[in-house]
Design a protein around this motif. Sequence first.
Motif, PDB file in Angstrom:
ATOM      1  N   LEU A 175      47.615  38.061  31.880  1.00 58.39           N
ATOM      2  CA  LEU A 175      46.254  37.660  32.236  1.00 58.39           C
ATOM      3  C   LEU A 175      45.399  37.556  30.981  1.00 58.39           C
ATOM      4  N   LYS A 176      45.928  36.912  29.968  1.00 55.56           N
ATOM      5  CA  LYS A 176      45.253  36.833  28.681  1.00 55.56           C
ATOM      6  C   LYS A 176      43.843  36.260  28.849  1.00 55.56           C
ATOM      7  N   GLY A 177      42.889  36.955  28.257  1.00 57.87           N
ATOM      8  CA  GLY A 177      41.506  36.468  28.306  1.00 57.87           C
ATOM      9  C   GLY A 177      40.622  37.233  29.265  1.00 57.87           C
ATOM     10  N   ILE A 178      41.198  38.139  30.101  1.00 61.95           N
ATOM     11  CA  ILE A 178      40.340  38.901  31.008  1.00 61.95           C
ATOM     12  C   ILE A 178      39.570  39.941  30.213  1.00 61.95           C
ATOM     13  N   SER A 179      38.429  40.359  30.769  1.00 64.41           N
ATOM     14  CA  SER A 179      37.621  41.395  30.122  1.00 64.41           C
ATOM     15  C   SER A 179      38.382  42.713  30.119  1.00 64.41           C
ATOM     16  N   PRO A 180      38.345  43.481  29.018  1.00 62.70           N
ATOM     17  CA  PRO A 180      39.034  44.768  28.999  1.00 62.70           C
ATOM     18  C   PRO A 180      38.425  45.789  29.936  1.00 62.70           C
ATOM     19  N   SER A 181      37.249  45.512  30.491  1.00 63.10           N
ATOM     20  CA  SER A 181      36.636  46.445  31.448  1.00 63.10           C
ATOM     21  C   SER A 181      36.758  45.955  32.878  1.00 63.10           C
ATOM     22  N   ALA A 182      37.652  44.967  33.095  1.00 58.96           N
ATOM     23  CA  ALA A 182      37.643  44.281  34.383  1.00 58.96           C
ATOM     24  C   ALA A 182      38.476  44.946  35.473  1.00 58.96           C
ATOM     25  N   MET A 183      39.502  45.743  35.108  1.00 58.80           N
ATOM     26  CA  MET A 183      40.432  46.195  36.134  1.00 58.80           C
ATOM     27  C   MET A 183      40.635  47.702  36.137  1.00 58.80           C
ATOM     28  N   PHE A 184      39.551  48.471  36.022  1.00 57.49           N
ATOM     29  CA  PHE A 184      39.685  49.915  35.993  1.00 57.49           C
ATOM     30  C   PHE A 184      39.307  50.563  37.324  1.00 57.49           C
ATOM     31  N   VAL A 185      39.158  49.757  38.366  1.00 62.67           N
ATOM     32  CA  VAL A 185      38.640  50.269  39.624  1.00 62.67           C
ATOM     33  C   VAL A 185      39.534  51.349  40.227  1.00 62.67           C
ATOM     34  N   MET A 189      50.619  52.486  50.646  1.00 60.68           N
ATOM     35  CA  MET A 189      50.840  52.370  49.209  1.00 60.68           C
ATOM     36  C   MET A 189      52.160  51.680  48.912  1.00 60.68           C
ATOM     37  N   THR A 190      53.175  51.926  49.735  1.00 61.02           N
ATOM     38  CA  THR A 190      54.464  51.250  49.554  1.00 61.02           C
ATOM     39  C   THR A 190      54.309  49.740  49.713  1.00 61.02           C
ATOM     40  N   VAL A 191      53.576  49.324  50.721  1.00 64.21           N
ATOM     41  CA  VAL A 191      53.345  47.892  50.943  1.00 64.21           C
ATOM     42  C   VAL A 191      52.639  47.262  49.751  1.00 64.21           C
ATOM     43  N   PHE A 192      51.576  47.911  49.268  1.00 66.43           N
ATOM     44  CA  PHE A 192      50.808  47.325  48.169  1.00 66.43           C
ATOM     45  C   PHE A 192      51.558  47.404  46.839  1.00 66.43           C
ATOM     46  N   ASN A 193      52.450  48.380  46.701  1.00 70.23           N
ATOM     47  CA  ASN A 193      53.313  48.419  45.526  1.00 70.23           C
ATOM     48  C   ASN A 193      54.171  47.161  45.447  1.00 70.23           C
ATOM     49  N   PHE A 194      54.775  46.805  46.576  1.00 63.67           N
ATOM     50  CA  PHE A 194      55.630  45.621  46.592  1.00 63.67           C
ATOM     51  C   PHE A 194      54.813  44.332  46.498  1.00 63.67           C
ATOM     52  N   LEU A 195      53.641  44.319  47.090  1.00 64.38           N
ATOM     53  CA  LEU A 195      52.803  43.117  47.017  1.00 64.38           C
ATOM     54  C   LEU A 195      52.325  42.833  45.598  1.00 64.38           C
ATOM     55  N   THR A 196      52.170  43.877  44.779  1.00 65.95           N
ATOM     56  CA  THR A 196      51.741  43.683  43.395  1.00 65.95           C
ATOM     57  C   THR A 196      52.714  42.778  42.649  1.00 65.95           C
ATOM     58  N   TYR A 224      44.218  36.965  38.753  1.00 65.74           N
ATOM     59  CA  TYR A 224      43.455  38.188  38.500  1.00 65.74           C
ATOM     60  C   TYR A 224      42.948  38.824  39.784  1.00 65.74           C
ATOM     61  N   TRP A 225      42.347  38.030  40.675  1.00 65.98           N
ATOM     62  CA  TRP A 225      41.747  38.591  41.873  1.00 65.98           C
ATOM     63  C   TRP A 225      42.808  39.230  42.776  1.00 65.98           C
ATOM     64  N   GLN A 226      44.057  38.691  42.725  1.00 68.79           N
ATOM     65  CA  GLN A 226      45.129  39.282  43.518  1.00 68.79           C
ATOM     66  C   GLN A 226      45.531  40.653  42.975  1.00 68.79           C
ATOM     67  N   PHE A 227      45.627  40.767  41.636  1.00 69.13           N
ATOM     68  CA  PHE A 227      45.924  42.058  41.029  1.00 69.13           C
ATOM     69  C   PHE A 227      44.802  43.058  41.307  1.00 69.13           C
ATOM     70  N   LEU A 228      43.569  42.574  41.262  1.00 72.59           N
ATOM     71  CA  LEU A 228      42.428  43.454  41.502  1.00 72.59           C
ATOM     72  C   LEU A 228      42.472  44.032  42.909  1.00 72.59           C
ATOM     73  N   LEU A 229      42.788  43.206  43.895  1.00 76.41           N
ATOM     74  CA  LEU A 229      42.836  43.669  45.282  1.00 76.41           C
ATOM     75  C   LEU A 229      44.033  44.576  45.542  1.00 76.41           C
ATOM     76  N   CYS A 230      45.223  44.184  45.048  1.00 73.08           N
ATOM     77  CA  CYS A 230      46.445  44.941  45.352  1.00 73.08           C
ATOM     78  C   CYS A 230      46.587  46.185  44.489  1.00 73.08           C
ATOM     79  N   GLN A 231      46.681  45.973  43.165  1.00 72.56           N
ATOM     80  CA  GLN A 231      46.928  47.097  42.268  1.00 72.56           C
ATOM     81  C   GLN A 231      45.657  47.883  41.957  1.00 72.56           C
ATOM     82  N   GLY A 232      44.515  47.256  42.218  1.00 70.41           N
ATOM     83  CA  GLY A 232      43.253  47.928  41.977  1.00 70.41           C
ATOM     84  C   GLY A 232      42.720  48.613  43.215  1.00 70.41           C
ATOM     85  N   VAL A 233      42.132  47.836  44.141  1.00 72.76           N
ATOM     86  CA  VAL A 233      41.422  48.403  45.285  1.00 72.76           C
ATOM     87  C   VAL A 233      42.362  49.054  46.303  1.00 72.76           C
TER      88      VAL A 233
END
Length: 437
Positions: free
Chosen positions: A85-95, A127-134, A140-149
Motif C-alpha cells: 500500500l505504498k503511499g498511505i499515511s503512516p498514521s492511517a492504520m493504527f485503529v 476473529m477467525t473469519v476476519f483473519n482469513f478475509l484479510t 486500503y479500505w478493505q485492510f482497514l475494515l478487516c485487519q483494523g476495525v
Amino acid sequence: MTESSSQSGSHVDDNRANANADQDKVEESNTKVETATGRYAEHEIPDGGIRAWLVVLGGFCLSMSTFGYVVSWGTFQAYYELTLLKGISPSAMFVHYSLIFLPGLVAGRLFDLGFFRVSLISSCAAMTVFNFLTAECKHYWQFLLCQGVALGLAAGCIYIPCISVMSHWFRVRRPIAFSIVAFGSSVGGIIYPIIFKNLLASVGFKWAVRTIAFINLATFIVAGLTMRTRLPPSKSLSSLLDIRAFASPAYCTYVFSTFLSFLGVYTPLTFLAVSAAQIGVDSNFILYLVSIANGASAVGRLMSGVFALKFGALNVMIIMNFFAALMTYVWPVPSSTGGFVVVTVFYGIVSGAFISLFPVPVAQLGSTDDIGRRTGMQMTVMALGALAGPPISGAIRQAHSDYTLVGVYAGTMVLSSVVCMIITKYLVLHTILGGKF
C-alpha cells in the motif's frame, strides 16, 4: 530537645502505622465475604492447581493470538507502507491498537454476568473469519475494515475477559498468572513477524496471512477446552458503568496513568521497522526487529511477574516505566544497526513490565465480583490512549525529517504516566518510598 525528638519519632511511627494499615486494607479488601450480595471470599481462591493452571494455559494461547498479533503490527506496517500500500499515511492504520481495549465496558460486563463462554466462542469465531478475509484484501479500505476495525474489536472481546478470569483463580500468585498470560503476547510478537517474513517470500502474502489464521484457530481451540470461570455470575451489578469507581482517587489516577502510557509506550514498536529502514538497516533484517523487541519484552514480562510478588506490581511498573521512557527518548538516536538493536532489546525488556502488570492494581483496588467491569472501564479509557498515540506520533513524523520529536513526545507521555503511578501509590499507602503495592 529530647521532647521534640520524641514527638518527631512518634509522628514517624504514626505515619508508618498508617501506611501499614492502608496496605493491609488493600490486601484485606478481597477477604471479606458478602455472599448475600454476590461477593465471595478471596481466601477460597485456589491460587494454583491443575484447573487453575489450565486456565492460564488458555489465557496464554489467547494472548498470543490476539495481543501478540496486534504487537506484530510493525512488520505489517513496514510491508504495507513500503510495498503493498505504498503511499498511505503512516498514521492511517493504527485503529486496531485501540480496538483491542475499546470493547472493555461491554466485554467486562458480559464476563461479570456469566457470559464468558458465549462471548469467548463467538469472538474467536469472528476473529477467525476476519483473519482469513484479510488475505483477500486488496485496497486500503478493505485492510482497514478487516485487519483494523473488525479484527481489532474481535480481539478485544477475547482479550479482556481472558485477563479478568485470572482473578477468579489467583490472588497471591496473580502477578505470576498475569505475567504468563502476557508472555503469550510476546511469543505471538516473536513468531508472527518471522512467519510472515519467511512465508512472504516463499508462498506470497495471501498464504502467509492464512497460515497465521490457522495458527490462531489452533490456539482458540486450546483456549475453548481449558478456560472456565470459577465464580457464579454476579447478580448485584445493575449498570454497565460504575461511576463510583472513578470517585476513588486511587482508581481514577491509576487508570489515567495507563491512558498516558498508551499514548507513548507502543510508538517505538509501531515505527521500529520503518525507522530502521531510514537509517539504512538491511532490508532482510528489518522484519526481524519486531521479533527481537517482542523477545526482549518476553523476558521483561516474566521477570516483572516474579519481582511483583516480592515488591508489588505498581512498584515494579514505576521503575520499569521510568526506564521505558528513557529508552523511548533514546530510540531515534542510533545511526548504526548495532546501536539500534541494543536500544530495541532494552526497550523491549523494560516496556514488557507494563503490559504484563497493568491489570493487577485494578484487581487489588476492589472486590472480585465486579472485576470484569472495573477492568473493562480501565481498558476502555486505555483504548483512547492507544487510539490517539500512534496517529499523533505519525503526524509528528510527517512534519519532520526524522523520529527525534516522535521519541520526545512518546517518552514524555510514558514519563507522565510514572508520575501518576507514584501519586496512586501515595493515595493508597500514604508513602512513596516504602510499602508494597
